[in-house]
Each structure stands twice: as C-alpha cells, then as structure tokens.
Motif scaffolding. Sequence first.
Motif, short mmCIF file in Angstrom:
data_model
loop_
_atom_site.label_atom_id
_atom_site.label_comp_id
_atom_site.label_asym_id
_atom_site.label_seq_id
_atom_site.Cartn_x
_atom_site.Cartn_y
_atom_site.Cartn_z
N GLU A 153 43.15 4.84 -109.24
CA GLU A 153 42.33 4.34 -110.37
C GLU A 153 43.17 4.53 -111.62
O GLU A 153 43.77 5.57 -111.84
CB GLU A 153 41.04 5.18 -110.42
CG GLU A 153 39.95 4.55 -111.30
CD GLU A 153 39.56 5.47 -112.45
OE1 GLU A 153 38.96 4.98 -113.41
OE2 GLU A 153 39.90 6.69 -112.37
N PRO A 154 43.34 3.50 -112.47
CA PRO A 154 44.24 3.56 -113.63
C PRO A 154 43.87 4.74 -114.53
O PRO A 154 42.71 4.91 -114.92
CB PRO A 154 44.05 2.23 -114.35
CG PRO A 154 43.00 1.47 -113.62
CD PRO A 154 42.60 2.28 -112.41
N ARG A 155 44.88 5.52 -114.86
CA ARG A 155 44.66 6.71 -115.73
C ARG A 155 45.66 6.67 -116.86
O ARG A 155 46.73 6.07 -116.74
CB ARG A 155 44.86 8.00 -114.92
CG ARG A 155 43.67 8.43 -114.08
CD ARG A 155 43.97 9.74 -113.37
NE ARG A 155 44.16 10.82 -114.33
CZ ARG A 155 43.11 11.35 -115.03
NH1 ARG A 155 41.88 10.87 -114.86
NH2 ARG A 155 43.33 12.32 -115.89
N VAL A 156 45.27 7.33 -117.96
CA VAL A 156 46.13 7.38 -119.15
C VAL A 156 46.52 8.85 -119.35
O VAL A 156 45.69 9.75 -119.14
CB VAL A 156 45.37 6.92 -120.41
CG1 VAL A 156 46.32 6.87 -121.60
CG2 VAL A 156 44.73 5.57 -120.16
N GLU A 157 47.76 9.06 -119.69
CA GLU A 157 48.17 10.45 -119.92
C GLU A 157 49.02 10.53 -121.17
O GLU A 157 49.59 9.52 -121.61
CB GLU A 157 48.97 10.95 -118.72
CG GLU A 157 50.28 10.17 -118.58
CD GLU A 157 51.13 10.71 -117.45
OE1 GLU A 157 50.73 11.70 -116.84
OE2 GLU A 157 52.21 10.11 -117.22
N ARG A 158 49.06 11.68 -121.74
CA ARG A 158 49.91 11.89 -122.93
C ARG A 158 51.34 12.06 -122.49
O ARG A 158 51.60 12.74 -121.50
CB ARG A 158 49.46 13.13 -123.70
CG ARG A 158 48.15 12.95 -124.47
CD ARG A 158 47.85 14.18 -125.28
NE ARG A 158 46.69 13.94 -126.17
CZ ARG A 158 46.35 14.82 -127.15
NH1 ARG A 158 47.05 15.95 -127.31
NH2 ARG A 158 45.29 14.58 -127.91
N LYS A 159 52.28 11.46 -123.20
CA LYS A 159 53.69 11.64 -122.89
C LYS A 159 54.30 12.71 -123.78
O LYS A 159 55.36 13.24 -123.55
CB LYS A 159 54.44 10.31 -123.12
CG LYS A 159 54.08 9.21 -122.13
CD LYS A 159 54.56 9.60 -120.75
CE LYS A 159 54.71 8.39 -119.84
NZ LYS A 159 54.84 8.86 -118.44
N VAL A 160 53.60 13.03 -124.89
CA VAL A 160 54.08 14.09 -125.79
C VAL A 160 52.91 15.00 -126.09
O VAL A 160 51.73 14.58 -125.95
CB VAL A 160 54.59 13.49 -127.14
CG1 VAL A 160 55.86 12.69 -126.90
CG2 VAL A 160 53.51 12.65 -127.80
N ASP A 161 53.20 16.17 -126.47
CA ASP A 161 52.09 17.10 -126.77
C ASP A 161 51.45 16.71 -128.09
O ASP A 161 50.24 16.68 -128.25
CB ASP A 161 52.62 18.53 -126.85
CG ASP A 161 53.30 18.85 -125.50
OD1 ASP A 161 54.20 19.69 -125.46
OD2 ASP A 161 52.94 18.13 -124.52
#
Length: 508
Positions: A120-128
């Motif tokens: 299922e498509p998820r979004v994540e942070r690439k930087v803090d």
Amino acid sequence: MDDAALEKALLLAVSVGDVTSDEFAEQSGVDHKKVIGLMKSLEASALVRSSAVDRSALALTPESETYIVDGSPEAQAFHAVPADGCSLAEFKQAVSKTVAEVGFKQAMQSKWLGMVKGGEPRVERKVDAINEDTCQTQLKLIQEGKAGDIDPKDLESLIKKRKLVKQDTWKVYVISKGAEFSLERKKQPTDLTREMLQDGTWRDETFKAYNLVPGAGAMPSGGHVHPLLKVRQQFRETFLQLGFAEMPTNNFVESGFWNFDTLIQPQMHPARDAHDTFFMKTPAVANRAPEDYVERVKTMHEVGGHGSIGHQYAWKRTEADKNILRTHTTAVSARCLHKLAKDGFKPAKYFSIDRVFRNEAVDRTHLAEFHQVEGVICDKNLTLGDLIGVLHQFFARLGMTQLRFKPAFNPYTEPSMEIFAYHPMLKKWVEVGNSGMFRPEMMLPMGMPPDVNVIAWGLSLERPTMIMYGIDNIRDLFGSKMQLGSVKNNPFCRLGLIEQTETVKATQ
Ligand code: FB9
C-alpha cells in the motif's frame, strides 16, 4: 486632506519642480488614484501637464501570501508526514489539494519526502528536519522588496513555473507646470452668461473645455437597423427626392399572369420554368384577374397586334394562373401601370424596393432571394435619351457620376441596356443594374395611349450594401448565417457620400 487643500499642495509642489504622482500621494497620505484624478482635472485646464511612467514590481499572489505564514507547500507537506511515515491516503487526507500535489512533488524533488516501494503506497521522511524553507524565505524577500537577493533562476521559476510571484505594473505620472500654470486654479466659467456679454468680460475669459472623454456615455441598448435597411432608406430618399412615388409591394406571392404574361414574356420562356421560379403548392392557382385585360394579353401573346406579330403560340390560361413567388418587382410595376392606364393616363414616376425570389444556385453574391430596386417613368414620347439622363441623375446621387451603357436583352423591354458605373471607392467599373423601355406589346394591351412610353431600370439592394459595408459574402449580410453582432455595430450608410476623387477619361 480635502480636495481643495490637496490641489493647493500639488500646485505648490509643482511650482518648485516636477512631481511624481505616487511619491506625492505617499507624502500627502492620500490614495494614488485621487492624485491622478486631480492631476487629470488640472491637466484639463492646462495648469499642469503630465507624462506617464511605467512602474513594475514583483508581488506575492494571494496564494503565496498564505505561505508566508503557513510555510511553503513542500514544507507543509513535510510537516504533515509523521517521523515514521504514513500511508499516502492518510497524507492526502491530512493536507490541502495544493500541498498534496504541488507540495508533495516539490518535497520529493527536494529529497525531503519519499515514497515507500511495494504494498500500500506509503510516504516517509527522507530527512529529519528541513534545514531551510527556501521558497518561504524567497517569498518573504519579495514581500520586503528584496527580489534582487534571490537567485534569478529561482525567481524565474517562482514567477513562471510556480506562479507564486506576479509582476505588478502600474503607471505613475511626472507632473510639471502646464501652459496655464498658476498656484491657484481660477474657476473657469462653463457658461457664457448675459452679464459677460453685457460687460464684455467674455473676451478675456478662458471657458472650461468640454471634456468629451470617449466612452463616457453608456452604449444605449436598443434596436439596430440592418445594413440592408439603411441602404434601402438611402435609395428610398433618393427616389422621393426625385419625385417618385413608392409602389405597394406587399405581395411576395404573384400570379404568373402579372409576373410574366403582362410583360409579354412567352409561357415557354426558360425563366418561367421551375428552374428559375418558385411555384406555389398552396394556393397553387390565382383566383382573379381582370378578364378584359387578360384577353388582350392573350391576344398579344398569340397573334400580336398594333403592328406586332406577338409570339405566335397557343397561350394557356392555366399557365398564367399559376401562383409563384415573384421573380422581380417589375410584376408590381405592371400592376401599377395597368391601373394608371385604366384610371386614365397621366405622367407618373414610380419606384419599388422589396424582395424577389429566384430559384437560382446560391453562391457568394447570390441567394434564392434578394431585394430589387426598380424605377419606372411613364410619360408621352419618352426616349432612350431620357432613360440615360435619368440614370445619370439617379446614380449621381449615389456617388456614381461615371456611367456606361451596354446593349442588353430583356423579354419586356426594347431597347434594353445594362448599366455600368465607375465606383470611386472600388476604383473600377461595376455592373450596377439593367434598364430599358417597356415594349408596346406590354403597354398597349394595358390601354396605355400609343404615344406614351415607359422607361424603367432595376438593380439590387444587396450588391450596393455589400460594397458599402465591405461584405464579401452575401451570407454574411442576409440570412440565417449572418452575425447579429454586425447589425449592432455597422456604420451608417455612406451611399452617395463618396467624394468624387478622380474622373475617368471617356476614351477608355
Ligand atoms: O445591383 C446590381 N449591381 C450594383 C448596384 C449598385 C451598386 O452600388 C455600389 C455601391 C455603389 C453596385 C452594384 N446589379 C443588379 C448588377 C449585378 O450585381 C448583377 O450581377 C446582379 N443583378 C441582380 C440580378 O441577378 C440575377 C443585380 C440584380 C438585378 C439585375 C437586374 C434588375 C434588377 C436587379 C433589373 C431590371 C429591370 C430592367 C428593365 C426594366 C425594369 C427592371
């Protein structure tokens, strides 16, 4: 500051030197538009004169105004994603459409956010954390008028690509002394009064100029006259000025008798078949005709008379009784001339302008109907010279003074002439109509005295209208395809008002 004070202040400032309208507005704490209004009215009385200067500045759009506060869309996108990420659906749920689309894409590009592959498509942070919301910073710089501090490429994309910054342009005016400059505007009288005339003070008064600013008046919404009707009115006035009386043309349906037979046009003439003429289905047959006259017409067709051999054929009443759409208003002329003869001949000048119908191929200049203009003069011993003379009179009033005549043939006139005119505006010779002398075979059966001749001519309304209004295709002038707009804004008809610029040498 009230108007009078503002006017005083501006004139004082200008007396010292040129004034820039926006700075003066700034200093006087009044709206720039107010200063421009005052400037224009002072300019109208020549106290000052102004020259416009274009100003432009970058400004934020209402949308980017919000980013100053809420952060750029990409920053908002980043902050909407929890540290441990979330599903794309949740993300979209949590933010506005712009942030979800533009912001997310931008954050991806800035490698702040990323999509988690698979499932299922998820979004994540690439930087803090975001080290700097560049977009927001740049928008703030714009707001502070420091666009110069932004990298031109970024500025370009903020304006063109992201449409977050717009180029505002406006005019300011450099106001300087006018020809009638003075520190105080002398109230210019608007009316010439009896007192002024009596005491002569009008001589050294400068009256307030009328300010007929274009567009002041609201365009009156009302009916508009179709160009054809304007030209018709021109023709009508021309005929009336020449002493012609208008014939009653209120019958589009005519019997073959009046349209053809009275004009001694033989019943087998090609113009009488359905190829050229519209025959009525109902009422198919005419229900009355002056029987005595019909007999005389029949005789003239069959065996002639008064020195004519006629057309030597068996004339059929049924053919004459067929109802048609009239092919020319000459049918109306026949009715009026017959009535004139029956009521007792006296000299007469008649004209008609109305619709005629011909079953012809429709093309750029021809429809199945057009308006015929016809002039008829009936008097003793009229000659072809009289016809030529009258045609010169008639067309001269329409601005065409150079005429030429070419022998022609009409079934009901002998001799007949096509009329050509040199058109000063088109700078060429144009065929402007046809003419002739009605045949005795037509006049005598009507009971017209033998020494009475009838000269007549005809033209259309459409051709002159197309020429006057520069209309190339008749469909743009008349019929279902024409633009109503063109009726609304067509100029008045200048027929006959064409100045004669050059004379064409007769030798040609
Ligand atoms: O209108 C025509 N031409 C014209 C007239 C005025 C004009 O003014 C310019 C702005 C300044 C420009 C042009 N014509 C007559 C000539 C041609 O256009 C011709 O090709 C088309 N004609 C029509 C008939 O077509 C089948 C125009 C129409 C016409 C022709 C003859 C008569 C009436 C209309 C007639 C007649 C007549 C003859 C003798 C006795 C009584 C009537």
